[in-house]
Design an enzyme around this catalytic site. Structure first.
Site, PDB file in Angstrom:
ATOM      1  N   THR A 124       0.806  -1.221   0.000  1.00  0.00           N
ATOM      2  CA  THR A 124       0.000   0.000   0.000  1.00  0.00           C
ATOM      3  C   THR A 124       0.837   1.267   0.000  1.00  0.00           C
ATOM      4  O   THR A 124       0.471   2.259  -0.621  1.00  0.00           O
ATOM      5  CB  THR A 124      -0.896  -0.009   1.271  1.00  0.00           C
ATOM      6  OG1 THR A 124      -1.688  -1.182   1.224  1.00  0.00           O
ATOM      7  CG2 THR A 124      -1.799   1.195   1.338  1.00  0.00           C
TER       8      THR A 124
ATOM      9  N   ASP B 135       2.039  -7.547  -4.293  1.00  0.00           N
ATOM     10  CA  ASP B 135       1.204  -7.476  -3.098  1.00  0.00           C
ATOM     11  C   ASP B 135       1.850  -8.480  -2.151  1.00  0.00           C
ATOM     12  O   ASP B 135       2.214  -9.583  -2.574  1.00  0.00           O
ATOM     13  CB  ASP B 135      -0.227  -7.909  -3.440  1.00  0.00           C
ATOM     14  CG  ASP B 135      -1.156  -7.771  -2.247  1.00  0.00           C
ATOM     15  OD1 ASP B 135      -2.026  -6.904  -2.271  1.00  0.00           O
ATOM     16  OD2 ASP B 135      -1.003  -8.563  -1.271  1.00  0.00           O
ATOM     17  N   SER B 136       2.004  -8.113  -0.896  1.00  0.00           N
ATOM     18  CA  SER B 136       2.797  -8.987  -0.033  1.00  0.00           C
ATOM     19  C   SER B 136       2.135 -10.341   0.211  1.00  0.00           C
ATOM     20  O   SER B 136       2.773 -11.255   0.716  1.00  0.00           O
ATOM     21  CB  SER B 136       3.156  -8.303   1.279  1.00  0.00           C
ATOM     22  OG  SER B 136       2.084  -8.306   2.165  1.00  0.00           O
TER      23      SER B 136
ATOM     24  N   THR C 251       1.943  -4.737   4.336  1.00  0.00           N
ATOM     25  CA  THR C 251       1.860  -5.091   5.755  1.00  0.00           C
ATOM     26  C   THR C 251       1.399  -6.536   5.984  1.00  0.00           C
ATOM     27  O   THR C 251       1.713  -7.127   7.012  1.00  0.00           O
ATOM     28  CB  THR C 251       0.883  -4.153   6.501  1.00  0.00           C
ATOM     29  OG1 THR C 251      -0.384  -4.214   5.856  1.00  0.00           O
ATOM     30  CG2 THR C 251       1.398  -2.733   6.523  1.00  0.00           C
ATOM     31  N   ASP C 252       0.659  -7.084   5.009  1.00  0.00           N
ATOM     32  CA  ASP C 252       0.002  -8.377   5.264  1.00  0.00           C
ATOM     33  C   ASP C 252       0.972  -9.479   5.678  1.00  0.00           C
ATOM     34  O   ASP C 252       0.676 -10.261   6.585  1.00  0.00           O
ATOM     35  CB  ASP C 252      -0.801  -8.819   4.031  1.00  0.00           C
ATOM     36  CG  ASP C 252      -2.018  -7.926   3.804  1.00  0.00           C
ATOM     37  OD1 ASP C 252      -2.390  -7.190   4.736  1.00  0.00           O
ATOM     38  OD2 ASP C 252      -2.591  -7.965   2.702  1.00  0.00           O
TER      39      ASP C 252
ATOM     40  N   GLN D 220      -1.402 -20.650  20.634  1.00  0.00           N
ATOM     41  CA  GLN D 220      -2.328 -19.772  19.919  1.00  0.00           C
ATOM     42  C   GLN D 220      -2.507 -18.443  20.654  1.00  0.00           C
ATOM     43  O   GLN D 220      -3.063 -17.497  20.098  1.00  0.00           O
ATOM     44  CB  GLN D 220      -3.706 -20.442  19.782  1.00  0.00           C
ATOM     45  CG  GLN D 220      -3.686 -21.659  18.889  1.00  0.00           C
ATOM     46  CD  GLN D 220      -5.018 -22.386  18.832  1.00  0.00           C
ATOM     47  OE1 GLN D 220      -6.071 -21.846  19.191  1.00  0.00           O
ATOM     48  NE2 GLN D 220      -4.990 -23.619  18.383  1.00  0.00           N
ATOM     49  N   CYS D 221      -2.061 -18.387  21.912  1.00  0.00           N
ATOM     50  CA  CYS D 221      -2.197 -17.132  22.676  1.00  0.00           C
ATOM     51  C   CYS D 221      -1.241 -16.082  22.124  1.00  0.00           C
ATOM     52  O   CYS D 221      -0.184 -16.412  21.592  1.00  0.00           O
ATOM     53  CB  CYS D 221      -1.863 -17.368  24.143  1.00  0.00           C
ATOM     54  SG  CYS D 221      -3.033 -18.427  24.975  1.00  0.00           S
TER      55      CYS D 221
HETATM   56  N1  ASP Z   1      -2.286  -6.066   0.537  1.00  0.00           N
HETATM   57  C1  ASP Z   1      -1.266  -5.122   0.899  1.00  0.00           C
HETATM   58  C2  ASP Z   1       0.037  -5.888   1.004  1.00  0.00           C
HETATM   59  O1  ASP Z   1       0.311  -6.494   2.011  1.00  0.00           O
HETATM   60  C3  ASP Z   1      -1.618  -4.446   2.167  1.00  0.00           C
HETATM   61  C4  ASP Z   1      -0.596  -3.469   2.680  1.00  0.00           C
HETATM   62  O2  ASP Z   1       0.348  -3.097   2.053  1.00  0.00           O
HETATM   63  O3  ASP Z   1      -0.776  -3.017   3.800  1.00  0.00           O
HETATM   64  O4  ASP Z   1       0.793  -5.899   0.080  1.00  0.00           O
END
Ligand code: ASP
Length: 342
Positions: free
Chosen positions: A13, A57-58, A89-90, A279-280
Site C-alpha cells: 500500500t 502485493d505482499s 503489511t500483510d 495460539q495465545c
Molecule cells: N495487501 C497489501 C500488502 O500487504 C496491504 C498493505 O500493504 O498493507 O501488500
C-alpha cells in the site's frame, strides 16, 4: 563521509496511488518517490532507491522473493550503512522473520516498513513511517557503529525486532505488535533506544553469511475443539512433509484423544518434526505445566516456547534448507539464535 541508505521498494500500500477512474489502488512509479515525499531531500545522508519489478502485493511473498531480497541486501551490504525495505503489511512479519534467519552476522539495520494508507493520500501514515525508518537506519554512535544491527519492523512510532512481530490490526495505524519482546526504540519528540533490548554484535567486522537454501516442506496445524482425525491425518500425510508447526492452546496443551497422540507419535517416529507454539498472543509454551502438554512431549513434540507462527515457519524453512537431518533441525529449533525466543 556521508552515510548511505538503500531504500528498497517491494510493493504494498505504501507505494500506491488511487486511480481516479477505477478508484483502485495501483503502484506508482517509485523513481518518483522524491516527488511524493520531498521531505527526503532534507536528510543529511544519501538515499538510493531500488524498486522490484514487478512489485508485489505482499500476499504473494514466498521463499523465492525472500532469496531475491536477501541477495539484493548481500550484494549491496558493503556499499550501504543500512537498508529500509518498503513492504506490504500483510506478510511483513513473515518476511522480516525470514530475513532475520537468512542474514547471519548482520551488523547493519534492515528495517521493514509500510503503511495502512497509500503515500499519495493526505492522511497517509506512510510518510512518517518512511521518514522515521530512514532516520533509524542511518543512526550511529561516535564510532560509526549503527544503533540498530538487526532485522526490524518499524510502524507507528515503534521499532520492533522483526522475528518477534506479528500483524495485529487490518485497520489501525498501529498495525503491529511484538507481544513477547519490548520495542527496540520508541519515536516521539526524541528517539528513545532500548539498549537492553537491542542486539549488540559481540564483535564487529564478521562477514555476512547468507542462508538462501529454503525448504518449505512445512505445515501449520492449528488445533480447535472438535478437530477431526481425518483432518489431522491428512495434514500429517502431506507428501514430503518434514515439519509441522502445531498451534496449541494456552501453555502448549492439546487434546488427549488417543488417535491424536498416536498420529503425532507416528509422524515424529518416522523422523518428522512437530514444534509446539501457542495460539495465545502472549506467554509461552511449557509442556511440563499440564498433563495434556506432557503427553505431547511424550509424542516427540519439541517446544517452540514463545516463537510467533511467522518465526517458527520461516526458521524451519531456513533450518530445513541448511540441514538434511531433521534431528539437527529439531535441536536448533529450540535454541534462540536470532533473538526469536525468550
Ligand atoms: N495487501 C497489501 C500488502 O500487504 C496491504 C498493505 O500493504 O498493507 O501488500
Amino acid at each position: 563521509m556521508d552515510r548511505k541508505i538503500l531504500l528498497i521498494y517491494t510493493g504494498g500500500t505504501i507505494g500506491m496511488k488511487q486511480n481516479p477512474d477505477t478508484l483502485l489502488l495501483e503502484p506508482f512509479d517509485f523513481t518518483q518517490i522524491l516527488q511524493e515525499v520531498p521531505e527526503l531531500r532534507k536528510f543529511g545522508f544519501v538515499i538510493d532507491t531500488y524498486s522490484f519489478d514487478p512489485v508485489i502485493d505482499s500476499s504473494d511473498a514466498n521463499p523465492a522473493f525472500w532469496v531475491r531480497l536477501c541477495e539484493l541486501i548481500g550484494a549491496n551490504y558493503k556499499a550501504y550503512d543500512g537498508f529500509v525495505v518498503l513492504h506490504g503489511t500483510d506478510t511483513m512479519a513473515y518476511s522480516a522473520s525470514a530475513l532475520s534467519f537468512m542474514l547471519e552476522n548482520l551488523e547493519k539495520p534492515v528495517i521493514f516498513t509500510g503503511s495502512q494508507l497509500p503515500i499519495g493520500m493526505l492522511r497517509t501514515d506512510g510518510k512518517e513511517n518512511l521518514i522515521d525508518s530512514l532516520e533509524l537506519a542511518a543512526a550511529c554512535d561516535a564510532h560509526g557503529h549503527p544503533y540498530v544491527s538487526e532485522v526490524c519492523i518499524y510502524f507507528e512510532n515503534e521499532l520492533f525486532r522483526g522475528n518477534r512481530t506479528t500483524k495485529y490490526s487490518a485497520e489501525n495505524f498501529s498495525a503491529f505488535r511484538s507481544p513477547n519482546y519490548p520495542p527496540l526504540a520508541e519515536v516521539g519528540t526524541h528517539i528513545r533506544y532500548n539498549n537492553q533490548a537491542l542486539y549488540h554484535p559481540s564483535r564487529w567486522g564478521l562477514p555476512l553469511l547468507m542462508h538462501t537454501q529454503l525448504d518449505n516442506r512445512v505445515a501449520v496445524l492449528k488445533i480447535f475443539p472438535g478437530i477431526s482425525e481425518a483432518y489431522v491425518r491428512a495434514v500429517l500425510a502431506t507428501e514430503g512433509l518434514r515439519a509441522v508447526v502445531l498451534e496449541t492452546f494456552g501453555s502448549g496443551n492439546a487434546p488427549s484423544y488417543p488417535w491424536f497422540l498416536q498420529a503425532l507419535s507416528d509422524f515424529t517416529a518416522a523422523g518428522g518434526i512437530v514444534v509446539n507454539i501457542t495460539q495465545c498472543q502472549t506467554g509461552m509454551v511449557d509442556m511440563g505445566a499440564y498433563a495434556n502438554g506432557d503427553t505431547l512431549r511424550q509424542a516427540g513434540v519439541v517446544c517452540g516456547r514463545d516463537m510467533t507462527t511467522e518465526a517458527a515457519v520461516t526458521k524451519l524453512f531456513v533450518l530445513l534448507g541448511q540441514y538434511s537431518d531433521n534431528k539437527t533441525v529439531a535441536i536448533k529449533l529450540e535454541i534462540s539464535s536470532f533473538g526469536e525466543i525468550s
